[in-house]
Design an enzyme around this catalytic site. Structure first.
Site, PDB file in Angstrom:
ATOM      1  N   GLY A 267       0.822  -1.184   0.000  1.00 51.67           N
ATOM      2  CA  GLY A 267       0.000   0.000   0.000  1.00 51.67           C
ATOM      3  C   GLY A 267       0.865   1.245   0.000  1.00 51.67           C
ATOM      4  O   GLY A 267       2.097   1.177   0.064  1.00 51.67           O
ATOM      5  N   VAL A 268       0.220   2.404  -0.067  1.00 55.65           N
ATOM      6  CA  VAL A 268       0.939   3.674  -0.199  1.00 55.65           C
ATOM      7  C   VAL A 268       1.142   4.315   1.165  1.00 55.65           C
ATOM      8  O   VAL A 268       0.275   4.248   2.031  1.00 55.65           O
ATOM      9  CB  VAL A 268       0.141   4.650  -1.100  1.00 55.65           C
ATOM     10  N   GLY A 269       2.308   4.948   1.356  1.00 54.82           N
ATOM     11  CA  GLY A 269       2.489   5.727   2.570  1.00 54.82           C
ATOM     12  C   GLY A 269       3.911   5.736   3.072  1.00 54.82           C
ATOM     13  O   GLY A 269       4.810   5.100   2.510  1.00 54.82           O
ATOM     14  N   ASN A 270       4.115   6.460   4.164  1.00 64.09           N
ATOM     15  CA  ASN A 270       5.451   6.606   4.736  1.00 64.09           C
ATOM     16  C   ASN A 270       5.967   5.310   5.341  1.00 64.09           C
ATOM     17  O   ASN A 270       7.151   4.981   5.195  1.00 64.09           O
ATOM     18  CB  ASN A 270       5.436   7.704   5.797  1.00 64.09           C
ATOM     19  N   VAL A 271       5.098   4.560   6.022  1.00 56.00           N
ATOM     20  CA  VAL A 271       5.543   3.312   6.638  1.00 56.00           C
ATOM     21  C   VAL A 271       5.901   2.271   5.580  1.00 56.00           C
ATOM     22  O   VAL A 271       6.960   1.638   5.670  1.00 56.00           O
ATOM     23  CB  VAL A 271       4.492   2.780   7.630  1.00 56.00           C
ATOM     24  N   GLU A 292      -0.309  -2.184  -6.953  1.00 53.96           N
ATOM     25  CA  GLU A 292      -1.110  -1.118  -7.550  1.00 53.96           C
ATOM     26  C   GLU A 292      -0.264   0.050  -8.009  1.00 53.96           C
ATOM     27  O   GLU A 292      -0.496   0.624  -9.062  1.00 53.96           O
ATOM     28  CB  GLU A 292      -2.100  -0.564  -6.516  1.00 53.96           C
ATOM     29  N   ASN A 382     -10.415   7.583   3.261  1.00 51.56           N
ATOM     30  CA  ASN A 382     -10.104   7.547   1.829  1.00 51.56           C
ATOM     31  C   ASN A 382     -10.896   6.495   1.065  1.00 51.56           C
ATOM     32  O   ASN A 382     -11.291   6.722  -0.068  1.00 51.56           O
ATOM     33  CB  ASN A 382      -8.612   7.287   1.619  1.00 51.56           C
ATOM     34  N   GLY A 386      -7.453  -0.834  -3.109  1.00 56.07           N
ATOM     35  CA  GLY A 386      -7.186  -2.198  -3.566  1.00 56.07           C
ATOM     36  C   GLY A 386      -6.785  -3.130  -2.448  1.00 56.07           C
ATOM     37  O   GLY A 386      -6.427  -4.285  -2.715  1.00 56.07           O
TER      38      GLY A 386
END
Length: 500
Positions: A267-271, A292, A382, A386
């Site tokens: 998934g998307v993000g800083n972590v 994705e 949000n 996916g």
């Protein structure tokens, strides 16, 4: 910029954004390109928003139903939401103005699995699509579209729409041509297996063919994608990344994974980017991604020779990395593939390649149910995106999160998730900075012990107290004390902290 529009017929349809916006009418269903801040139309959203404002000033209604690949950016979702120009929106969004409108019930929002959204359009669940607005790198001599930094649901929207508007963006590198792999999912009942057996396999064409007679306007732009920079990894993110790598090492030791054969989704993000930074110094080699989005961390892995191929539907890059991709797209297209999201997120392919899925969460309960979307069960953030596609169908599904948020006022581990997007049946591993809970094959009561162990120390006594109280009930397979199951959430609402 005429060399980017090589088709004579479509070159004759070049006009201003304001002129093209006249083809979008109040009440229209509009499908646009764009996925996680990449490849969305840059000019038409503002022009449509201005039309809506002008209509509202006259006392007239002007709203559209908007369909995307996923989230876009402030100059797309944001300007349309601020102009009160959207009646209905799907499938995923992340814009603050849009989120506020959704939570105030001023905008209708359907949170749909990304792998399903294109099929919904194909099968006519939403009715007739009036307009498709798609960003392109260029238009070929034959009139084919070379997509830009996202594919998303472009194919489905272009096929379904009565009218097509193309934005040709000269900011996007022409060397993206050749990076895309466009394969159409046949409509029911004529489905066939998706012929992908490994992440690096190409099965389609580098362009999207369209019905030229449906094109009503072509607009020239020169505007960057708008993505926020990722934050540097902090101590908590680094600990989570370390715990994730410990889990992978355990899989290697158990003979279920090799150092040369890790296929990832993230998934998307800083972590997640911190996790990928940790992989740079790990023993894992020849990493592949079937996911994705291409993030900064994947670009670093490719540059370091640690990742051999990354298959996705779009980029989600910081401004610095987006510039790098533009400058070096010719190099990166050898190791990056951008596909339609019906393919990048297809359950059949996800299950076949045997990937390890890693996604973020809002909260998890002590039995392993995950809430990805709604704060305290009611406030949409949000959307599911996916994460469901990969969680349900991945070889191993994992969720990562700091144990607390809002300076400790919110615990990521709660007695009972206030909204459930991913059930205990699909969630295998949960990771915080305090360790990982491997839930595979465990009963609910055994899962509870592992989940409480990775909660923040301030919340462990409260969770243990709840679990003891729940075990005084009559039925003990999945113990709950319903009168206090949401006490963490009611404390937050009443007192500003889940601690009470």
């Amino acid at each position: 910029m005429s060399e980017r529009i090589a088709n004579d017929k479509l070159r004759g349809k070049v006009m201003s954004p304001e002129g093209a916006a006249q083809f979008v009418n109040a009440g229209d269903k509009v499908g646009i390109s764009g996925f996680t801040g990449a490849g969305y139309p840059k000019a038409l959203p503002t022009a449509i928003a201005e039309r809506a404002k002008a209509a509202h000033d006259k006392g007239d209604d002007f709203k559209i139903d908007l369909f995307t690949g996923a989230s876009t950016a402030p100059d797309c979702d944001g300007v349309l939401a601020e102009a009160n120009a959207i009646n209905f929106r799907t499938p995923y969004q992340s814009d603050p103005s849009m989120r506020n409108s959704i939570n105030a019930a001023q905008m209708k929002y359907a949170d749909i699995h990304l792998s399903h959204s294109g099929m919904y359009m194909q099968q006519g669940f939403f009715g007739q699509l009036d307009v498709a607005i798609v960003e392109a790198v260029r238009i070929t001599e034959e009139g084919h579209i070379i997509p830009s930094s996202a594919v998303g649901n472009n194919v489905e929207y272009l096929d379904a729409a009565q009218r097509i508007i193309i934005e040709v963006n000269s900011w996007q590198s022409e060397h993206l041509e050749g990076m895309h792999d466009i394969w159409r999912m046949p409509q029911l009942p004529n489905r066939i297996p998706v012929p992908i057996t490994s992440p690096g396999q190409r099965i389609g064409s580098p362009w999207i063919d369209i019905d030229l007679d449906k094109v009503v306007a072509v607009v020239e732009t020169n505007s960057p994608d708008r993505n926020a920079p990722f934050k540097p990894a902090d101590e908590v993110s680094q600990k989570i990344a370390s715990n994730f790598l410990d889990f992978l090492e355990g899989e290697v030791a158990a003979g279920r994974l090799s150092y040369d054969g890790y296929i990832m989704q993230s998934g998307v993000g800083n972590v997640p980017n911190a996790v990928m930074a940790g992989l740079l110094d790990s023993k894992f080699e020849n990493i592949q991604a079937y996911t994705e989005v291409i993030q900064d961390g994947m670009v670093d892995l490719i540059d370091a020779g640690k990742m051999t191929v990354a298959s996705a539907t779009a980029f989600s890059l910081s401004p610095e990395y987006a510039e790098r991709m533009n400058d070096q797209a010719e190099k990166y297209r050898d190791s990056i593939i951008l596909r339609p999201q019906q393919i990048s997120n297809h359950p059949e392919v996800i299950r076949r390649v045997g990937l390890i899925a890693t996604n973020g969460m809002i909260e998890a309960d002590i039995y392993g149910n995950i809430n990805s979307t709604n704060v305290s069960g009611t406030r949409m953030m949000n959307g599911i995106g996916g994460s469901g596609d990969f969680t349900r169908n991945g070889y191993i599904s994992s969720f990562i999160s700091p144990s607390v948020a809002k300076d400790g006022a919110i615990s990521a581990i709660v007695p009972f998730a206030s909204h459930i997007d991913h059930t205990e049946h699909d969630v295998m591993v949960v990771i915080t900075e305090y360790g990982y809970a491997d839930l595979r094959g465990l009963t609910p009561r055994d899962r509870a012990k592992k989940m409480i162990a990775i909660a923040h120390p301030d919340y462990r006594p409260l969770l243990e107290e709840y679990y003891e109280r729940a075990n005084k009930g009559k039925f003990l397979h999945t113990p709950h004390d319903l009168p206090t199951a949401f006490s963490f959430h009611t404390n937050l609402a009443d007192k500003g902290s889940m601690k009470g």
